[in-house]
Design a protein around this motif. Structure first.
Motif, mmCIF file in Angstrom:
data_model
loop_
_atom_site.group_PDB
_atom_site.id
_atom_site.type_symbol
_atom_site.label_atom_id
_atom_site.label_comp_id
_atom_site.label_asym_id
_atom_site.label_seq_id
_atom_site.Cartn_x
_atom_site.Cartn_y
_atom_site.Cartn_z
ATOM 1 N N LEU A 117 -2.586 15.112 44.318
ATOM 2 C CA LEU A 117 -2.808 16.533 44.057
ATOM 3 C C LEU A 117 -1.926 17.385 44.982
ATOM 4 O O LEU A 117 -1.180 18.259 44.526
ATOM 5 N N LEU A 169 -12.271 12.404 48.092
ATOM 6 C CA LEU A 169 -11.225 12.394 49.121
ATOM 7 C C LEU A 169 -11.315 11.153 49.999
ATOM 8 O O LEU A 169 -10.583 11.023 50.982
ATOM 9 N N PHE A 185 -10.009 19.016 38.094
ATOM 10 C CA PHE A 185 -8.575 19.083 37.742
ATOM 11 C C PHE A 185 -8.060 17.723 37.305
ATOM 12 O O PHE A 185 -7.022 17.621 36.653
#
Ligand SMILES: Cc1ncc(COP(=O)(O)O)c(C=O)c1O
Length: 410
Positions: free
Chosen positions: A249, A302, A85
């Protein structure tokens, strides 16, 4: 299917007492994720070559197995051929930056079309964008730089895989490896950019640097707009589980669902690796909090120790629950998605599955299930944020390549 790792999963949970679920999206947050920015991002990105709405899979079999009503999986593995994304954010911010800087140089406004068609190619070629990355954001920035004709330098930290680095070199970026972790690379970029007159295009914000991270989040909002449209004929979502790195996000998704559904917005949970839980720790303390990453999580995207304060503005009161999951849930979640059968076979990278892992672990724990208000009627969205962005790591975890998984599903 063997979900046993989820039975006694190591998870932590925090209910956010600062959340304001019964309230509409506050006007005071419009500047973070506003209508004008999101509308422009959508109009521009939809016009790019190769734009396609990514699939929203309904995983009915898995939903049945874990005893919920519906499970939707937004699959970002094919986004612009970049595998995540993040393709929506960094590249779009490069365009916004060039529009501003080129206008400044030539002394009149320039349109996005003029930047895209190379009208000011010579001016663009003298500008350098730079960012720190653990892979996906840098790939997006490198792609944007190539698309719009400026130079690009990407800083990666000691643990970024060779294949992820190569993907950015292949897009024409100069890749610079620095020692330390992701946060160290972010600081190094800020210093080197100031010395060399380069333009930082970061997905995380810091004091005095918010405008481009805001555009990055506006880029991500295109994905949430697609989801809202894809779910139009369905009963409303009750829960959303989204993974967090710096929170850009999660902030973008949470903010847009909040804007769209107001008081009826779904319950929002951020899931992070236990080794990089800066959002969780920030929620515990009620303010952005830095964590020192001692050991890298396998969820490379992450692995962030500092939240984006910009995104935190939304998550502070927009996120209802925070969770962490341990690395040992990653491989079973990736394999679970790759299985196929009654549900589609899905290629999901290490950072794609944290939200799903949080949900699966929660359904195996009566305590967590109760805390999160999950039951057989829940309609849950998770976001598969990347595909096999490092094909070798993917194969070593799942035992098959992405191509083998997709071929078998035909
Ligand atoms: C695949 C993937 N998922 C999720 C995230 C988390 O995004 P953010 O850092 O904006 O929280 C990232 C960040 O790089 C990522 O690469």
């Amino acid at each position: 299917m063997n979900l046993s790792p989820f039975d006694h999963a190591l998870t932590t949970y925090h209910k956010n007492s600062r959340a304001i679920p019964g309230e509409a999206f506050p006007d005071s947050l419009q500047w973070v994720l506003g209508d004008a920015d999101c509308t422009l991002a959508r109009k521009v990105i939809e016009g790019w070559d190769g734009y396609q709405i990514t699939p929203l899979h309904s995983l009915d079999k898995l939903a049945g197995e874990i005893g919920i009503g519906h499970l939707y999986y937004k699959d970002e593995s094919s986004r612009f051929g970049l595998g995540s994304f993040k393709a929506l954010g960094g590249a779009y911010a490069v365009l916004r930056l060039l529009a501003k800087e080129i206008s400044g140089v030539i002394g009149k406004p320039v349109s996005d079309t003029e930047i895209g068609d190379g009208t000011y190619a010579e001016v663009a070629s003298r500008l350098t964008v730079v960012t720190a990355t653990d892979g996906n954001h840098g790939r997006s920035v490198a792609w944007g730089a190539r698309k719009f004709g400026c130079r690009c330098k990407i800083y990666i930290h000691a643990k970024v895989s060779k294949q992820r680095a190569q993907a950015m070199t292949d897009l024409g970026a100069e890749v610079i490896r620095v020692s330390g972790n992701y946060d160290a690379s972010v600081h190094q970029v800020a210093t080197d950019a100031a010395t060399n007159n380069w333009f930082v295009v970061s997905d995380t914000s810091y004091a005095g640097y918010e405008d481009l991270p805001r555009q990055v989040m506006a880029g991500y909002s295109v994905m949430t707009s697609e989801i809202i449209e894809q779910l139009q004929q369905h009963a409303p979502l009750t829960h959303v589980f989204v993974q967090g790195g710096v929170g850009g996000l999660a902030g973008a998704v949470c903010g847009q669902l909040w804007r769209e559904f107001g008081r009826q917005r779904p319950r929002f949970t951020v899931v992070e690796p236990e080794r990089a839980d800066c959002l969780f720790q920030s929620a515990l303390r009620g303010r952005p909090t830095v964590v020192d990453i001692k050991k890298e999580t396998m969820m490379a995207g992450l692995s962030c120790g500092e939240v984006s304060p910009l995104a935190w503005n939304i998550l502070d009161t927009g996120c209802d629950d925070f969770m962490t999951v341990s690395d040992d849930l990653v491989a079973p979640s990736m394999r679970q998605l790759s299985c196929g059968g009654d549900d589609p076979a899905i290629v999901a990278g290490e950072s794609a599955v944290a939200g799903l892992a949080g949900l699966l672990a929660a359904r195996r724990s009566p305590k967590l299930t109760g805390a999160l208000g999950l039951d057989e009627n829940s309609r849950v969205l998770v976001i598969g944020t990347e595909g096999a962005t490092d094909p070798e790591i993917y194969r070593s975890i799942v035992g098959r390549s992405a191509a083998e998984i997709l071929v078998n599903d035909l």
